[in-house]
Design a protein around this motif. Structure first.
Motif, PDB file in Angstrom:
ATOM      1  N   GLY A   1       0.629  -1.289   0.021  1.00  0.00           N
ATOM      2  CA  GLY A   1       0.095  -0.278   0.172  1.00  0.00           C
ATOM      3  C   GLY A   1       0.447   1.403   0.196  1.00  0.00           C
ATOM      4  O   GLY A   1       2.021   1.380  -0.415  1.00  0.00           O
ATOM      5  N   TRP A   2       0.344   2.065   0.292  1.00  0.00           N
ATOM      6  CA  TRP A   2       1.446   3.674   0.666  1.00  0.00           C
ATOM      7  C   TRP A   2       2.304   3.731   1.263  1.00  0.00           C
ATOM      8  O   TRP A   2       3.565   4.169   1.398  1.00  0.00           O
ATOM      9  CB  TRP A   2      -0.202   4.537   1.744  1.00  0.00           C
ATOM     10  N   ARG A   3       3.245   2.562   2.208  1.00  0.00           N
ATOM     11  CA  ARG A   3       4.059   2.154   2.831  1.00  0.00           C
ATOM     12  C   ARG A   3       5.221   2.082   1.756  1.00  0.00           C
ATOM     13  O   ARG A   3       6.149   2.168   1.765  1.00  0.00           O
ATOM     14  CB  ARG A   3       4.233   1.297   3.420  1.00  0.00           C
ATOM     15  N   ALA A   4       4.594   1.281   1.085  1.00  0.00           N
ATOM     16  CA  ALA A   4       5.517   1.201  -0.510  1.00  0.00           C
ATOM     17  C   ALA A   4       5.687   2.388  -1.137  1.00  0.00           C
ATOM     18  O   ALA A   4       7.215   2.339  -1.404  1.00  0.00           O
ATOM     19  CB  ALA A   4       4.967  -0.033  -1.283  1.00  0.00           C
ATOM     20  N   LEU A   5       5.352   3.108  -1.220  1.00  0.00           N
ATOM     21  CA  LEU A   5       5.553   4.404  -2.066  1.00  0.00           C
ATOM     22  C   LEU A   5       7.040   4.675  -1.416  1.00  0.00           C
ATOM     23  O   LEU A   5       7.631   5.868  -2.551  1.00  0.00           O
ATOM     24  CB  LEU A   5       4.650   4.814  -1.828  1.00  0.00           C
ATOM     25  N   PHE A   6       7.053   5.059  -0.049  1.00  0.00           N
ATOM     26  CA  PHE A   6       8.248   5.920   0.219  1.00  0.00           C
ATOM     27  C   PHE A   6       9.280   4.788   0.726  1.00  0.00           C
ATOM     28  O   PHE A   6      10.197   5.041   1.115  1.00  0.00           O
ATOM     29  CB  PHE A   6       6.931   6.120   1.003  1.00  0.00           C
ATOM     30  N   SER A   7       9.151   3.614  -0.037  1.00  0.00           N
ATOM     31  CA  SER A   7      10.432   3.035  -0.188  1.00  0.00           C
ATOM     32  C   SER A   7      11.082   2.404  -1.261  1.00  0.00           C
ATOM     33  O   SER A   7      12.682   2.222  -1.528  1.00  0.00           O
ATOM     34  CB  SER A   7      10.084   1.786   0.540  1.00  0.00           C
ATOM     35  N   ASN A   8      10.624   3.859  -2.150  1.00  0.00           N
ATOM     36  CA  ASN A   8      11.434   2.661  -3.311  1.00  0.00           C
ATOM     37  C   ASN A   8      13.076   3.591  -4.313  1.00  0.00           C
ATOM     38  O   ASN A   8      13.281   2.990  -4.178  1.00  0.00           O
ATOM     39  CB  ASN A   8      11.064   3.232  -4.468  1.00  0.00           C
ATOM     40  N   ALA A   9      13.061   4.869  -2.693  1.00  0.00           N
ATOM     41  CA  ALA A   9      14.057   5.207  -3.051  1.00  0.00           C
ATOM     42  C   ALA A   9      15.319   4.755  -2.226  1.00  0.00           C
ATOM     43  O   ALA A   9      16.529   5.563  -1.897  1.00  0.00           O
ATOM     44  CB  ALA A   9      14.015   6.888  -2.750  1.00  0.00           C
ATOM     45  N   GLU A  10      15.237   3.432  -0.880  1.00  0.00           N
ATOM     46  CA  GLU A  10      15.665   3.320  -0.519  1.00  0.00           C
ATOM     47  C   GLU A  10      16.577   2.334  -0.463  1.00  0.00           C
ATOM     48  O   GLU A  10      16.989   1.437  -1.404  1.00  0.00           O
ATOM     49  CB  GLU A  10      15.211   2.410   1.062  1.00  0.00           C
ATOM     50  N   ARG A  11      17.681   2.520   0.122  1.00  0.00           N
ATOM     51  CA  ARG A  11      19.156   1.641  -0.193  1.00  0.00           C
ATOM     52  C   ARG A  11      19.333  -0.440  -0.813  1.00  0.00           C
ATOM     53  O   ARG A  11      19.969  -0.787  -1.852  1.00  0.00           O
ATOM     54  CB  ARG A  11      20.278   2.077   0.609  1.00  0.00           C
ATOM     55  N   TYR A  12      18.259  -0.209   0.340  1.00  0.00           N
ATOM     56  CA  TYR A  12      18.702  -2.366  -0.519  1.00  0.00           C
ATOM     57  C   TYR A  12      16.741  -2.606  -0.866  1.00  0.00           C
ATOM     58  O   TYR A  12      15.606  -2.146  -0.302  1.00  0.00           O
ATOM     59  CB  TYR A  12      18.724  -3.332   1.228  1.00  0.00           C
ATOM     60  N   ARG A  13      17.063  -3.777  -1.599  1.00  0.00           N
ATOM     61  CA  ARG A  13      15.721  -4.288  -1.952  1.00  0.00           C
ATOM     62  C   ARG A  13      15.971  -6.166  -1.446  1.00  0.00           C
ATOM     63  O   ARG A  13      17.171  -6.681  -1.932  1.00  0.00           O
ATOM     64  CB  ARG A  13      16.608  -4.414  -3.466  1.00  0.00           C
ATOM     65  N   TYR A  14      14.768  -6.869  -1.648  1.00  0.00           N
ATOM     66  CA  TYR A  14      15.273  -7.724  -0.398  1.00  0.00           C
ATOM     67  C   TYR A  14      13.973  -8.442  -2.017  1.00  0.00           C
ATOM     68  O   TYR A  14      12.844  -8.110  -2.098  1.00  0.00           O
ATOM     69  CB  TYR A  14      14.183  -8.113   0.742  1.00  0.00           C
ATOM     70  N   THR A  15      14.162  -9.521  -2.210  1.00  0.00           N
ATOM     71  CA  THR A  15      13.054 -10.875  -3.107  1.00  0.00           C
ATOM     72  C   THR A  15      12.982 -12.455  -2.049  1.00  0.00           C
ATOM     73  O   THR A  15      14.185 -12.645  -1.715  1.00  0.00           O
ATOM     74  CB  THR A  15      13.961 -11.564  -4.239  1.00  0.00           C
ATOM     75  N   GLU A  16      11.873 -12.594  -1.864  1.00  0.00           N
ATOM     76  CA  GLU A  16      11.577 -14.069  -1.241  1.00  0.00           C
ATOM     77  C   GLU A  16      10.580 -14.165  -1.857  1.00  0.00           C
ATOM     78  O   GLU A  16       9.908 -13.930  -2.462  1.00  0.00           O
ATOM     79  CB  GLU A  16      10.736 -13.440   0.481  1.00  0.00           C
TER      80      GLU A  16
END
Length: 289
Positions: free
Chosen positions: A135-150
């Protein structure tokens, strides 16, 4: 020129590999677990909980049957920007596949696993603190340094599986007495002091010919006894990686969808091959002038 030829050769290899995988899937008939022949087979079934494997996704702590994860870091140097893999891994616990006739344990090591569940999100810490943001929390995470895939497999999900099938127990396996006796002797040699204690009747620290004959006779009797015990056990079916260069695939998508994907990927290989060949021909033409 070297790059063009490498692209052409790589495209040709990709085309042949994907086409071969598609043909293996199409040429292998679907079997039922109870009546499947030993060897290379394909199954359709539903994943069930294996009591020996209680797993949690390493990034989300979500209960599952199988997981694969990757942690990447965003790096930039001048105009070059990319994601660099820091950690990755996958679980190796056995999976249990059930169809209408029986169940089969699957060793996922070495398999191309195509799960139904895949979550990708970002964060500011190397290891995430919980489940994927939505939701809206994901919109503010795009500029963060790490990307996780599970990626995960869960109870009740459909699974298409193709690989090497074998059954153990229930008297299904014949006894190769010479090989079985040799295996017993090799095991006993691992504790040579114990072997001497049992069979070195004259206590000289060595096994003479007569004592060695006793060892061989005892190993034969032990191998026969082990085979009898194994024959009284219930039949257990297993699926694993083939010894030959055949596809080993576990997928929540069915055969038709997989074959379509392989054909499209083979077509991409053809395009790479032709593009590389045309580029090489063009370079040769320029050099000839």
């Amino acid at each position: 020129m070297a790059c063009s030829l490498a692209v052409s050769a790589g495209g040709a290899w990709w085309f042949l590999q994907r086409l071969s995988q598609a043909r293996h899937l199409l040429d292998t008939p679907t079997s039922k677990i109870r009546s499947a022949a030993q060897g290379y087979v394909e199954f359709y079934g539903v994943l069930q909980q294996n009591v020996e494997a209680q797993l949690l996704g390493p990034l989300t702590n979500t209960p599952c049957l199988w997981w694969r994860y990757k942690i990447e870091e965003y790096t930039s140097s001048g105009k070059k920007r990319s994601w660099r893999t820091l950690e990755s891994g996958s679980s190796e616990a056995l999976l249990q596949l059930d169809d209408s006739t029986g169940s089969c344990l699957i060793d996922p090591r070495g398999a191309q696993v195509r799960p139904l569940t895949r979550e990708v999100w970002r964060g500011g810490l190397r290891h995430p603190l919980g489940a994927a943001k939505t939701g809206w929390r994901a919109l503010f995470s795009n500029a963060e340094r790490y990307r996780y895939t599970e990626e995960r497999l869960h109870v009740g999900q459909p699974l298409y599986a193709i690989g090497d099938f074998c059954s153990r127990g229930g008297g299904r396996q014949g006894l190769d007495l010479a090989a079985a006796s040799g295996a017993v002797i090799r095991q006993w040699k691992g504790d040579f002091a114990g072997l001497l204690q049992r069979f070195d009747s004259d206590g000289n620290g060595q096994l003479d010919e007569r004592e060695w004959q006793r060892v061989q006779l005892a190993a034969t009797l032990e191998a026969e006894d082990r085979h009898r015990q194994q024959s009284t056990q219930l039949v257990q079916h297993y699926l694993g990686k083939p010894r030959e260069a055949q596809p080993f695939i576990l997928s929540c998508a069915g055969e038709d969808e997989l074959v379509r994907q392989f054909y499209w990927q083979a077509a991409g290989g053809v395009l790479l091959c032709v593009s590389g060949a045309l580029a090489a021909a063009w370079l040769l033409g320029i050099n000839s002038f």
